[in-house]
Design a protein around this motif. Sequence first.
Motif, PDB file in Angstrom:
ATOM      1  N   PHE A 236      -1.914  81.723  30.807  1.00 44.03           N
ATOM      2  CA  PHE A 236      -3.024  80.880  31.228  1.00 44.03           C
ATOM      3  C   PHE A 236      -3.720  81.503  32.424  1.00 44.03           C
ATOM      4  CE2 PHE A 236      -0.069  77.950  29.191  1.00 44.03           C
ATOM      5  CZ  PHE A 236      -0.899  77.133  28.430  1.00 44.03           C
ATOM      6  N   ALA A 237      -4.992  81.205  32.549  1.00 39.26           N
ATOM      7  CA  ALA A 237      -5.738  81.576  33.750  1.00 39.26           C
ATOM      8  C   ALA A 237      -5.446  80.528  34.817  1.00 39.26           C
ATOM      9  CB  ALA A 237      -7.228  81.652  33.455  1.00 39.26           C
ATOM     10  N   VAL A 238      -4.569  80.862  35.754  1.00 39.96           N
ATOM     11  CA  VAL A 238      -4.151  79.908  36.780  1.00 39.96           C
ATOM     12  C   VAL A 238      -5.351  79.577  37.663  1.00 39.96           C
ATOM     13  CG1 VAL A 238      -2.641  79.555  38.773  1.00 39.96           C
ATOM     14  CG2 VAL A 238      -1.781  80.732  36.732  1.00 39.96           C
ATOM     15  N   GLY A 239      -5.567  78.292  37.877  1.00 37.45           N
ATOM     16  CA  GLY A 239      -6.708  77.817  38.641  1.00 37.45           C
ATOM     17  C   GLY A 239      -7.905  77.468  37.782  1.00 37.45           C
ATOM     18  N   GLN A 240      -7.917  77.991  36.547  1.00 43.93           N
ATOM     19  CA  GLN A 240      -9.022  77.701  35.638  1.00 43.93           C
ATOM     20  C   GLN A 240      -8.578  76.906  34.415  1.00 43.93           C
ATOM     21  OE1 GLN A 240     -11.303  81.310  34.761  1.00 43.93           O
ATOM     22  NE2 GLN A 240     -10.415  82.234  36.593  1.00 43.93           N
ATOM     23  N   GLU A 241      -7.298  77.081  34.001  1.00 48.49           N
ATOM     24  CA  GLU A 241      -6.780  76.387  32.811  1.00 48.49           C
ATOM     25  C   GLU A 241      -5.590  75.499  33.140  1.00 48.49           C
ATOM     26  OE1 GLU A 241      -8.144  79.806  29.581  1.00 48.49           O
ATOM     27  OE2 GLU A 241      -6.099  79.818  30.384  1.00 48.49           O
ATOM     28  N   LEU A 242      -4.991  75.702  34.269  1.00 48.56           N
ATOM     29  CA  LEU A 242      -3.964  74.823  34.824  1.00 48.56           C
ATOM     30  C   LEU A 242      -3.896  75.085  36.318  1.00 48.56           C
ATOM     31  CD1 LEU A 242      -1.468  76.932  35.388  1.00 48.56           C
ATOM     32  CD2 LEU A 242      -0.857  76.443  33.032  1.00 48.56           C
ATOM     33  N   ILE A 243      -3.188  74.204  37.030  1.00 51.08           N
ATOM     34  CA  ILE A 243      -3.096  74.290  38.484  1.00 51.08           C
ATOM     35  C   ILE A 243      -1.628  74.405  38.881  1.00 51.08           C
ATOM     36  CG2 ILE A 243      -3.560  73.087  40.666  1.00 51.08           C
ATOM     37  CD1 ILE A 243      -6.068  74.081  39.240  1.00 51.08           C
ATOM     38  N   VAL A 244      -1.366  75.209  39.903  1.00 52.24           N
ATOM     39  CA  VAL A 244       0.004  75.356  40.395  1.00 52.24           C
ATOM     40  C   VAL A 244       0.101  74.848  41.828  1.00 52.24           C
ATOM     41  CG1 VAL A 244       0.454  77.331  38.882  1.00 52.24           C
ATOM     42  CG2 VAL A 244      -0.334  77.735  41.221  1.00 52.24           C
ATOM     43  N   PHE A 245       1.325  74.488  42.209  1.00 55.32           N
ATOM     44  CA  PHE A 245       1.600  74.085  43.591  1.00 55.32           C
ATOM     45  C   PHE A 245       2.834  74.833  44.080  1.00 55.32           C
ATOM     46  CE2 PHE A 245       4.007  71.199  40.888  1.00 55.32           C
ATOM     47  CZ  PHE A 245       5.246  71.144  41.504  1.00 55.32           C
ATOM     48  N   ALA A 246       2.962  74.965  45.393  1.00 53.99           N
ATOM     49  CA  ALA A 246       4.052  75.745  45.976  1.00 53.99           C
ATOM     50  C   ALA A 246       5.192  74.882  46.502  1.00 53.99           C
ATOM     51  CB  ALA A 246       3.517  76.625  47.112  1.00 53.99           C
ATOM     52  N   ASP A 247       4.888  73.657  46.952  1.00 54.53           N
ATOM     53  CA  ASP A 247       5.919  72.815  47.550  1.00 54.53           C
ATOM     54  C   ASP A 247       5.502  71.353  47.412  1.00 54.53           C
ATOM     55  OD1 ASP A 247       3.964  72.380  49.577  1.00 54.53           O
ATOM     56  OD2 ASP A 247       4.751  74.051  50.756  1.00 54.53           O
ATOM     57  N   ASP A 248       6.336  70.464  47.931  1.00 54.98           N
ATOM     58  CA  ASP A 248       6.082  69.029  47.769  1.00 54.98           C
ATOM     59  C   ASP A 248       4.755  68.602  48.388  1.00 54.98           C
ATOM     60  OD1 ASP A 248       8.616  69.216  46.747  1.00 54.98           O
ATOM     61  OD2 ASP A 248       9.464  67.584  47.932  1.00 54.98           O
ATOM     62  N   GLN A 249       4.448  69.126  49.575  1.00 53.16           N
ATOM     63  CA  GLN A 249       3.209  68.726  50.234  1.00 53.16           C
ATOM     64  C   GLN A 249       1.993  69.181  49.439  1.00 53.16           C
ATOM     65  OE1 GLN A 249       2.819  66.704  53.067  1.00 53.16           O
ATOM     66  NE2 GLN A 249       0.780  66.698  52.130  1.00 53.16           N
ATOM     67  N   GLU A 250       2.050  70.414  48.919  1.00 54.01           N
ATOM     68  CA  GLU A 250       0.917  70.889  48.126  1.00 54.01           C
ATOM     69  C   GLU A 250       0.825  70.127  46.810  1.00 54.01           C
ATOM     70  OE1 GLU A 250      -1.329  75.034  46.987  1.00 54.01           O
ATOM     71  OE2 GLU A 250       0.852  75.081  47.223  1.00 54.01           O
ATOM     72  N   LEU A 251       1.942  69.707  46.272  1.00 53.30           N
ATOM     73  CA  LEU A 251       1.922  68.881  45.064  1.00 53.30           C
ATOM     74  C   LEU A 251       1.118  67.614  45.313  1.00 53.30           C
ATOM     75  CD1 LEU A 251       2.883  67.811  42.288  1.00 53.30           C
ATOM     76  CD2 LEU A 251       5.004  67.091  43.425  1.00 53.30           C
ATOM     77  N   VAL A 252       1.438  66.896  46.374  1.00 45.58           N
ATOM     78  CA  VAL A 252       0.740  65.650  46.687  1.00 45.58           C
ATOM     79  C   VAL A 252      -0.724  65.920  46.994  1.00 45.58           C
ATOM     80  CG1 VAL A 252       0.588  63.771  48.359  1.00 45.58           C
ATOM     81  CG2 VAL A 252       2.820  64.466  47.462  1.00 45.58           C
ATOM     82  N   ASP A 253      -0.985  66.982  47.766  1.00 48.96           N
ATOM     83  CA  ASP A 253      -2.366  67.299  48.124  1.00 48.96           C
ATOM     84  C   ASP A 253      -3.210  67.571  46.878  1.00 48.96           C
ATOM     85  OD1 ASP A 253      -1.714  67.037  50.782  1.00 48.96           O
ATOM     86  OD2 ASP A 253      -1.560  69.193  51.171  1.00 48.96           O
ATOM     87  N   LYS A 254      -2.636  68.282  45.916  1.00 51.90           N
ATOM     88  CA  LYS A 254      -3.418  68.637  44.726  1.00 51.90           C
ATOM     89  C   LYS A 254      -3.563  67.453  43.781  1.00 51.90           C
ATOM     90  CE  LYS A 254      -3.172  73.586  44.929  1.00 51.90           C
ATOM     91  NZ  LYS A 254      -2.897  74.876  44.251  1.00 51.90           N
ATOM     92  N   VAL A 255      -2.569  66.599  43.704  1.00 52.49           N
ATOM     93  CA  VAL A 255      -2.747  65.376  42.914  1.00 52.49           C
ATOM     94  C   VAL A 255      -3.878  64.550  43.521  1.00 52.49           C
ATOM     95  CG1 VAL A 255      -1.711  63.185  42.227  1.00 52.49           C
ATOM     96  CG2 VAL A 255      -0.371  65.290  42.065  1.00 52.49           C
TER      97      VAL A 255
END
Length: 357
Positions: A236-255
């Motif tokens: 997948f094209a990361v950032g264009q077809e799906l999104i990734v997170f690095a840790d719990d805080q980034e998970l919440v921020d991106k949601v």
Amino acid sequence: MHIALGYQWLAHHAAYHMERAFGQAGHTVAYVGLPAVQRAGYDSRVDIDQLLAALTPAADAYLWIDPAGPYFPRGIERLPMPTACYLIDVHLGGWREHAARFFDVVFVAQKDYVAAYRQALGHEQVYWLPLAAAPDVHCRHDLPTLYDVAFVGSVAAAHKRSSSRMRRLQLLAARYRTNDVFAPTPVEEVGRIYSQARIVFNTSIAGDVTMRVFEGTASGALLLTDSVQNGLAELFAVGQELIVFADDQELVDKVDYFLAHEAERAAIAAAGYRRTHAQHTYEQRVRRIVEVLQGPQLRLAAPLRAAGAAAVRDERRAIYTSLHMLDALFDDARTGGLGPLRRGWSAAPALARRLLR
């Protein structure tokens, strides 16, 4: 092709989706795995070479799919046709290296393990075969949106050893509208639940690219997953077809971000949907298996084809112990004589520890 297919039948198993894909692609399948209420099968201690010799029409190849439950038949190394295995949970257990030695062709679901298996087996017939989606199950349903975030999957056994999964699910369930992320879900409901979500959440156990990556994108939701290797950026094209997170805080921020930016979320979800349905279905995976098994350079390369009986027994013992196949372990020991019997008894403490977990 006519494929003899061995695994433990479960409706949500990747192997069952793959079995159906073989049929949809015009191939025929003889199921030679464990029996279940829903279908006939064979005892795990069957001599597979004798069973396959009686098949009509004759099988062109034998395919064993992991995770197989208590199923690893005797005689794989004696089969006259090409043999292949698909190691899905290769990231979870070293016992799969023992299993791989019985097969001419080894497919692994996680790319980072290809080189190590080629080195361990001493041949090049090891291939990356990612997991996939089944379009008749994992598809976009015309249903109202009910959830901010959805998750369907296990939080037991090996998954509990990955504390991040449980922790993150609890975090999401407390903060957002979710489905019951801890409840078992019938396979036919997976696509429906994901179709009712704005975001599908995924987190790996050991850096693996899971089935959920494909199931979530195939259902039309935005896939939000932990950042892993194992070929994710090639799929997948990361950032264009799906999104990734690095840790719990980034998970919440991106949601929070993607719930607030509906057009951007929908565009990425649509791109992921197109990619999965175009390139990441079980039909494509079956096509690759057939391509390899019918290739002109295919060799009967399983290391145990040329091994002695004692070496074969030792490899089987390691597999039987890991798969909790107590009956097969002691049957094998009894028929092999006193030496194998002692080796069988030596495995009993390890087997007991596994059974008592």
